[in-house]
Design a protein around this motif. Structure first.
Motif, short mmCIF file in Angstrom:
data_model
loop_
_atom_site.label_atom_id
_atom_site.label_comp_id
_atom_site.label_asym_id
_atom_site.label_seq_id
_atom_site.Cartn_x
_atom_site.Cartn_y
_atom_site.Cartn_z
N LEU A 1 -6.11 -2.31 -8.46
CA LEU A 1 -6.76 -1.80 -7.25
C LEU A 1 -8.21 -1.18 -7.60
CD1 LEU A 1 -3.53 -0.88 -5.24
CD2 LEU A 1 -4.73 -2.92 -5.11
N PRO A 2 -9.18 -1.35 -6.74
CA PRO A 2 -10.53 -0.44 -7.16
C PRO A 2 -10.19 1.11 -6.83
CG PRO A 2 -11.12 -2.30 -5.81
CD PRO A 2 -9.43 -2.36 -5.89
N ARG A 3 -9.51 1.27 -6.02
CA ARG A 3 -8.71 2.72 -6.05
C ARG A 3 -7.59 2.81 -5.68
NH1 ARG A 3 -13.35 2.45 -6.83
NH2 ARG A 3 -15.33 3.57 -6.34
N ALA A 4 -6.75 3.21 -6.51
CA ALA A 4 -5.32 3.04 -6.07
C ALA A 4 -4.66 4.42 -5.59
CB ALA A 4 -4.37 2.79 -7.49
N TRP A 5 -5.56 5.68 -5.74
CA TRP A 5 -5.14 6.99 -5.52
C TRP A 5 -4.46 7.21 -4.06
CZ3 TRP A 5 -6.82 9.84 -1.77
CH2 TRP A 5 -8.21 9.75 -1.22
N TYR B 1 -10.64 1.48 -10.69
CA TYR B 1 -9.96 0.21 -11.03
C TYR B 1 -8.53 0.57 -11.55
CZ TYR B 1 -13.63 -3.01 -9.64
OH TYR B 1 -14.50 -3.79 -8.86
#
Lengths: 386, 386, 386, 386
Positions: free
Chosen positions: A274-278, A72
């Motif tokens: 964002l749940p996964r920003a990476w 997140y």
């Protein structure tokens, strides 16, 4: 080939840890029909303008070496970036935000508190290109100053601060938000001395300051002032991750630790965690470290290119006094569309000519390093001759 | 005495139904020490500036003749007023609102709908003196045009309408709100032709128009255009009830029936539906009927007064080209405070002198009819001489 | 190895276009020390729970085959996904939104229009886990119904609709928003007949309907009703991209074309238009096509697993009557932490035991297909014995 | 006659300062046809239900004795009232607000600050009858507790406070707002011990408390607790001026000086600063001083009335356990409309019968003192017999 253009595009030494794990991709039959990777020279972008194949390939290499996922938008590579940018900007803390629109918005919203007037430039991104989010969603009154100007004159600031306190319902100006360089004004920058004066006045008045520094990292090259010098004049600073630093999205908002801490919930409330920003930012840390050097080298190359062109009849290069990454090129004796089309055949991208002046806006960035300057000069001359 | 000044102040004929029930108050011992009723001549008010004794006395007389109470600002004398003003303004419907601040606010809020940019004058009451209610509570972006001007130039309007549609998030200007005369600019008025041009352009663009006509009923005297002529250029019109018409509070908002109908709930939501509004407005219907005549006569008297004063050395009268109720008087050879103090002894009220020019702002209104002009001239001359 | 686990995890046939271009990664020395790719079996996730190496590797393969970039979340692979989901959901149009929080918010905001009451479940994500965004930023009044329940009883709906119209300021309920399955209630689902009744009533009353279907694609397996059957009862539907479909972020909001069209500016205003969204969602199109089949197979395997375990003393499996992806496992004779720890040594992930019941919540998803059921049974038994 | 009914209606001793200056009105020919002043006995009002003639007459008398005008709701008689109510309520400061809707709204808005959840009773005026102003205009999330109940159970309060902190975006409950007595529930009151428990818990948690005490001054008669006892449990208290105290509009909001001070601008921003508020509230100071005594006497008379009626066959009086000003009367053997009509001929006003029970809601107030109880009993018996 891959390695070379990647190097050229980033100024990376071969010993870069990133490259150390980067095996050249295996050419397959289908790829043979695709354009070469990492070879385009573009004058319409801020960064390397990586396409999906290029970006995914670099992300894959980077992931093999190890990317720590965020959760997140907290922790992992996101936290690493936040710490890096806080350091670069001389601020206590920084937070990832998915877009600059949201970064500017939650900054001024948070800084304003109960003092709901915010002075902005009439030409700023926040005032023109953000859907009036600060008014519609946060009930702020953004007062647009200095139409047509890249700076924010202290006189106008003072006039509106004073006028606001003298209404029948006295209003306090809570925030002054300044964008520099200004996207809508061909990336012209506000004078540093002007910024100092506004900052000093604001602090005297208890007014908070936000810097929309989407392209802040270009300023030192042109003003001789470091990014920390700029950041020190403001309470919060927003910097884009996807313009200079080849993220696919994202922004950094830096400021005092107490202020930034309180914004994590705000970011989530806005739907900005964002749940996964990476995947959109895992390369940024690599590029930010060398941006100043890359950009300086890009301008050295661009200066040689423009000087060479200016020596040829028909070519005129126009620079802006308070300009940063953009200058203007006009070419006589050839239609704008023919010129652009022929450059495209050399994998060189330029913007369409301005309808009013016929000039091409030329944005200088590290892709200019992907080709020897002489090759670029030759391509431009050829394109002009037909 | 009461009857005479009341008559003079209102231009009422002796046969007025209001007066028919108005018995002169019995003078009591305690009243003997009080100032006379209905005798003050004031140059700092729009209406008769009734004090509590005067107002309560007139309200009592009026109630004896019959006032129909409203219920939560609906029905009764409120409905009568709404109908009267709708007719005067040439609109289908009108609604009572307790303050002009709220009237302007719910008008632009309602007219804007989903198009959240509202063009206003930088000098308007809505922009300066309403606590930024439209931004804070309704999330509108009020764009301040034409600083220092009483009008709203079409060129600026057009520029902002076009600029708004070209942002990265296109914004539509939903409303243009114009105040005339402008309180902050000494009640100067916008040119009618200018208003016509802006109105025509706005309608072509589908932009709605609101008129802050707090003092609209003064305009015909100065521009030769009727209140309906002004109102016809706008979708909604606000008129103050307590400035010219001797209400104690209140405003009228007039417009299309469908638009006004929807605002009753909005008024209540804002806490603007007074349980009983009648005590503050029951006299308005009486005064509005004769305002045009009273104001015209007041200016005839004022013109005689100013002409007489201007004939005396030391007195200078300055009029504004686009002025309405206000002109300026300067008096040489006497301190401003002495001058005002001596006039006060004649029960004549003037504002303090302007610090920059030393002039007195003189607001013309029907109280000037409470004294023969010659008596006023004499009082002013006496006050100047000491 | 890579191929096998990838296949197992996705149910992909070898002829899948994605796999056709997916060369197995070259094992390097450093990778040898890392856990195997695509082998984890997780009972705490909705999808494959891809780690950064896994995801970046698949993204790279996919990009080699061609990913068309979006621009500010418009066009390219984003548009392809929007079209695909609109089709799957039986709606005219769909829009990418970076988070479910924002998708729910702009849906109810847009559907509400001027009717500002929104009925929601007291247990819904929108009411509990979204920072009250709809109230704080959009001024909606969310009325929480049916505490503790997964459904929304028509009786409560009707009561609040009627009560709202009878306030002193009549309010109209503009939207009913229903989440199913409900995350906070162990993914229990609302009864379809109940939804039909609420939908019919709402439409009769002119009330709009939004479905928070973050995990909508799990419902058909458990209710026998298709996703289109559900979607048909609502005006708008939100579906998560990163839960079942292995995006890294993102949501889809589907509805009428006219409604969705108007939301592009809203998304941007909220700062939700990622400059490049593709890295987080380029795999989604692949996984969504086979989700129903994968999930069905996962449950077949899970049913065998749970049946086998239930046959052993000490193991109890509890299913929910209106449950979807979650059931509960309790294991006697071993501490919860030991049990979880030993499973982790088999690369099997389970959640911590519930403090109140000591049960493990078991979320069924396609990772269960990465290992033969017998191997899973063996691992669970071993973990229980120690 | 005037004097007598006025006395009866207010319990005023002849030596009252108000009456000392109140000359009886001269009866004129037209008045002879009008109903007598100050004689109506009403069971549908909280106060004396003064009509326009009655009110204007009293206002006139009061003005003769001297009313100091306010200016934009500041100073004069407004300030006097504010000071008086602050004292009565045991608060540092108080502010006039034109309506209770606005008083409740700006209280919870101000108390909430950044903690945007507000717990309210599902049956409260703020939740049902205020157009959702707190959500629409101030972005607060009002959580409705305890449907159908007059009180607010601590258990529900605690549950929502805790639930709010455990959302994915933790929310803090900023305010608890309690109405007592509750208008929608026949003026039933919350138990004092319950209020104490909620207040203690809230203060422990740092949650602020607002009391909607529109009819607070009725509570002491029924609970034995003083208005200050109630007020002490809350940070802010709203009391209506036009219900018990015969204002025509208006409310008081009392609280800490620092809090109230900050609200003057808010009131103005909302359009709630009436230019002259005095006509609607100049009598309030008089009536508030004797309200407790008047109301107690009214109940003594009402008790005698109801006891006498209950002794007659066909009459049933029903009281509420937690009731305040209202009880219920049913009458056998006569149609409700005939009964009400015949009472009206005695200048006695009752509400229509409830459709469900056939009962008449009887609101006790000081108008019951305008007629000897025996006369009222006789009138009721006569009306029942026809």
């Amino acid at each position: 080939m891959h390695r070379r253009t990647f190097l050229a595009g980033t100024g990376l030494a071969a010993a870069s840890p990133l490259l150390a794990t980067a095996a050249p991709p295996v050419a397959t039959a289908s790829q043979a029909r695709l354009p070469s990777l990492f070879s385009r020279v573009s004058f319409v972008t801020d960064g390397l303008d990586l396409d999906t194949r290029e970006y995914a390939s670099l992300l894959h290499e980077t992931a093999q070496a190890g990317i720590e996922a965020d959760w997140y938008s907290n922790g992992g590579v996101v936290a690493q970036l936040e710490e890096k940018f806080a350091g670069l900007l001389g601020k206590q803390a920084a937070m990832f935000v998915p877009t600059g629109t949201l970064a500017n918005h939650i900054a001024v919203r948070g800084l304003a508190g109960d003092d709901r007037r915010v002075l902005v430039q009439a030409e700023s991104h926040l005032y023109n290109d953000s859907g009036d989010c600060a008014s519609l969603l946060s009930g702020l009154n953004l007062v647009p100053l200095a139409p047509g100007e890249a700076t924010m004159p202290l006189e106008e600031v003072r006039e509106w601060v004073e006028r606001s306190t003298h209404g029948r319902v006295p209003m306090k100006v809570g925030v002054i938000s300044i964008e520099t360089p200004v996207r809508r004004l061909d990336h012209r920058m506000a004078g540093f001395a002007q910024l100092q004066r506004v900052s000093a006045y604001a602090r005297e008045q208890g007014i908070r300051l936000h810097l929309d520094g989407a392209r802040l990292f270009n300023l030192p090259q042109h003003s001789g002032r470091g990014v920390r010098d700029y950041a020190a004049l403001f309470d919060t600073v927003y910097v884009s991750l996807w313009k200079h630093f080849n993220g696919m999205s994202g922004a950094i908002l830096a400021g005092d630790a107490a202020f930034i801490e309180g914004l994590y919930h705000t970011r989530r409330m806005f739907g900005g965690s964002l749940p996964r920003a990476w995947p959109g930012l895992a390369l940024v840390g690599h590029y930010v470290d060398r941006y100043a050097q890359d950009y300086a080298q890009a301008w050295q190359a661009a200066d040689r290119l423009f000087a060479a062109l200016a020596g040829h009849p028909g070519f005129v290069v126009r620079r802006l006094e308070d300009g940063t990454s953009r200058c203007f090129l006009s070419v006589a004796g050839v239609s704008a569309s023919d010129f652009a089309q022929r450059l495209a055949e050399h994998d060189i991208v330029i913007a369409g000519a301005r309808p009013d002046t016929g000039e091409f806006a030329m944005d200088v960035n590290p892709t200019v390093l992907r080709r020897p300057t002489e090759a670029l000069v030759a391509a431009f001359l050829q394109a002009a001759r037909g």
